[in-house]
Design a protein around this motif. Sequence first.
Motif, PDB file in Angstrom:
ATOM      1  N   THR A   9       0.820  -1.220   0.000  1.00  0.00           N
ATOM      2  CA  THR A   9       0.000   0.000   0.000  1.00  0.00           C
ATOM      3  C   THR A   9       0.849   1.264   0.000  1.00  0.00           C
ATOM      4  OG1 THR A   9      -0.100  -0.264   2.394  1.00  0.00           O
ATOM      5  CG2 THR A   9      -2.055  -0.919   1.161  1.00  0.00           C
ATOM      6  N   ILE A  10       2.177   1.088   0.013  1.00  0.00           N
ATOM      7  CA  ILE A  10       3.028   2.269   0.124  1.00  0.00           C
ATOM      8  C   ILE A  10       3.577   2.633  -1.250  1.00  0.00           C
ATOM      9  CG2 ILE A  10       5.103   3.226   1.206  1.00  0.00           C
ATOM     10  CD1 ILE A  10       4.550   1.208   3.511  1.00  0.00           C
TER      11      ILE A  10
ATOM     12  N   ARG B  74      13.801   1.017   5.753  1.00  0.00           N
ATOM     13  CA  ARG B  74      12.857   1.969   6.352  1.00  0.00           C
ATOM     14  C   ARG B  74      13.615   3.155   6.944  1.00  0.00           C
ATOM     15  NH1 ARG B  74      11.807   2.420  11.634  1.00  0.00           N
ATOM     16  NH2 ARG B  74      12.653   0.357  12.000  1.00  0.00           N
ATOM     17  N   GLU B  83       8.855  -2.150   2.258  1.00  0.00           N
ATOM     18  CA  GLU B  83       7.593  -2.908   2.222  1.00  0.00           C
ATOM     19  C   GLU B  83       7.770  -4.189   1.404  1.00  0.00           C
ATOM     20  OE1 GLU B  83       4.289  -1.253  -0.147  1.00  0.00           O
ATOM     21  OE2 GLU B  83       3.008  -1.768   1.550  1.00  0.00           O
ATOM     22  N   TYR B 103       6.931  -4.746   9.514  1.00  0.00           N
ATOM     23  CA  TYR B 103       6.111  -4.170   8.441  1.00  0.00           C
ATOM     24  C   TYR B 103       5.221  -3.061   9.017  1.00  0.00           C
ATOM     25  CZ  TYR B 103       2.956  -4.028   4.382  1.00  0.00           C
ATOM     26  OH  TYR B 103       2.216  -3.621   3.298  1.00  0.00           O
ATOM     27  N   ALA B 104       4.724  -3.267  10.247  1.00  0.00           N
ATOM     28  CA  ALA B 104       3.901  -2.241  10.899  1.00  0.00           C
ATOM     29  C   ALA B 104       4.699  -0.942  11.042  1.00  0.00           C
ATOM     30  CB  ALA B 104       3.427  -2.722  12.270  1.00  0.00           C
ATOM     31  N   CYS B 107       4.671   0.897   7.851  1.00  0.00           N
ATOM     32  CA  CYS B 107       3.372   1.563   7.650  1.00  0.00           C
ATOM     33  C   CYS B 107       3.269   2.816   8.518  1.00  0.00           C
ATOM     34  CB  CYS B 107       2.235   0.604   7.986  1.00  0.00           C
ATOM     35  SG  CYS B 107       2.125  -0.764   6.826  1.00  0.00           S
ATOM     36  N   GLN B 112       0.459   5.301   7.700  1.00  0.00           N
ATOM     37  CA  GLN B 112      -0.696   4.387   7.620  1.00  0.00           C
ATOM     38  C   GLN B 112      -0.880   3.692   8.973  1.00  0.00           C
ATOM     39  OE1 GLN B 112      -0.063   1.860   4.203  1.00  0.00           O
ATOM     40  NE2 GLN B 112       0.075   3.590   2.803  1.00  0.00           N
ATOM     41  N   LYS B 115      -3.458   0.561   9.366  1.00  0.00           N
ATOM     42  CA  LYS B 115      -2.942  -0.719   8.888  1.00  0.00           C
ATOM     43  C   LYS B 115      -1.871  -1.240   9.838  1.00  0.00           C
ATOM     44  CE  LYS B 115      -0.760  -2.966   4.979  1.00  0.00           C
ATOM     45  NZ  LYS B 115      -0.445  -2.945   3.551  1.00  0.00           N
ATOM     46  N   ALA B 116      -1.037  -0.327  10.331  1.00  0.00           N
ATOM     47  CA  ALA B 116       0.009  -0.732  11.277  1.00  0.00           C
ATOM     48  C   ALA B 116      -0.627  -1.376  12.505  1.00  0.00           C
ATOM     49  CB  ALA B 116       0.845   0.483  11.684  1.00  0.00           C
TER      50      ALA B 116
END
Lengths: 149, 281
Positions: A9-10, B74, B83, B103-104, B107, B112, B115-116
């Motif tokens: 989604t990124i 990241r 991601e 991954y959180a 996000c 986001q 979603k996280a």
Amino acid sequence: MPDDLLRPTIGVGVDLSVRPCRLMSQTYVAFFGGVIAVTAVAFLNARRLGVEPVKRRLILLAGGIGLIAVIAVFVLFDGDQGITSGLRVSTRVLAVVCCLVQVRLQRPMDRAFQLRGTDYGSLWWPGIAAVIGGAVAEALILLLVAVAL
Amino acid sequence: MAGHWLQIGRPERTLDELQGLSGDATLDYRAYLFRGAALHALDRNAEAIDVLRDGLAHHGPFLPMLHVLGSSLRSEGLLPEAEAVFLQGLSLDPNDPDLLIGYAHVCLAAGQAQKAGALVERAASHAPESVAVSAARAQVAFALGQDRDMHRHSSEALSYDPENPQARALHGTASMLTGDARSGYASLRSAAAAQPGDADLRDAARAARLVNHPLMLPLRPFARFNPMVVWIGAVAIIYGLRIAGLGTLSFAFAMIWLVFCVYSWVVPPLVRRLINRKWGS
């Protein structure tokens, strides 16, 4: 089984060299510079933070409504005695309220920025420039309104 | 040995240890993993990315290596690449709690937070409650602007491991945000002491120390709320009293407010100077 949560989604990365300013600092620009100054600063900062375009437009909209409110207050207060302290205070209050709305729109991405752990940029010189530019622009607009009335 | 240094928070010793390796040992998957993790811990993420990509090319997809590579990407701001790496790992094991939390974090960095939050909850359903899960929940709450929840989760993280510097830092930040400056300072100070290389933590601890100074007590409303909101409140009271016909009271309040404002400008820089002198700059 398709898993929605594990779908990318990124879209874009973040440029770590871009330095937005602290949200709290913007209220000082609102106080000293007025609605136009703080809207300019908030809009540019929102872009630096990566705030989505819809919310950036809402920031402009809040600024627009704030400016209309300032003009309305100016028309109401515009007596024979010229610019009163009541007018000065109420335009500042309006600018600060407007700024609080704009700060709220930036907050989620500001928190994301804080979690990335990079440093904020300084708002000193851009802030002073915005204060002067914004105050002059606002004074000109109010002057035009006064002449038109 | 290299892994041990890494575990106790001495990544530079890990690198020294790995420097001494020779022959096939330098190509061992653990050598790549520990070197990458140490470089990531030292914030030398570009080097970490090279080492870990090299390691993955030699040894194939290996979940812990993907995890550190994703985290390094990241930290470099390369969020779509990070991601992709985490999703590659999660395609091998969709329920790996470390990868889900990693991954959180990507996000969260992308803004986001919802979603996280969902990813952290999935990690929590596969791992027993742990510091990592509670700390990640605290970070999600921070991103969502839910400071009280952040405080609750960071306290939880501390209850699992009172010595964990990340949990202490989160607890300190949450305490400051919810107005408990005393325990906020205690947590931030111990977190900063445990990680002497972290300048941000040191600054946060120093700022918390400033808020806790007795001379700063009258200025608590400014630390707790936006100063401009306090200012609007004062203006409302002054004009409210004047409109109500209580001119003298309004004037008296305005004078008190003026003194308070002057105090708020003069005292903080003085206290800051005092503290900096005590701490050394």
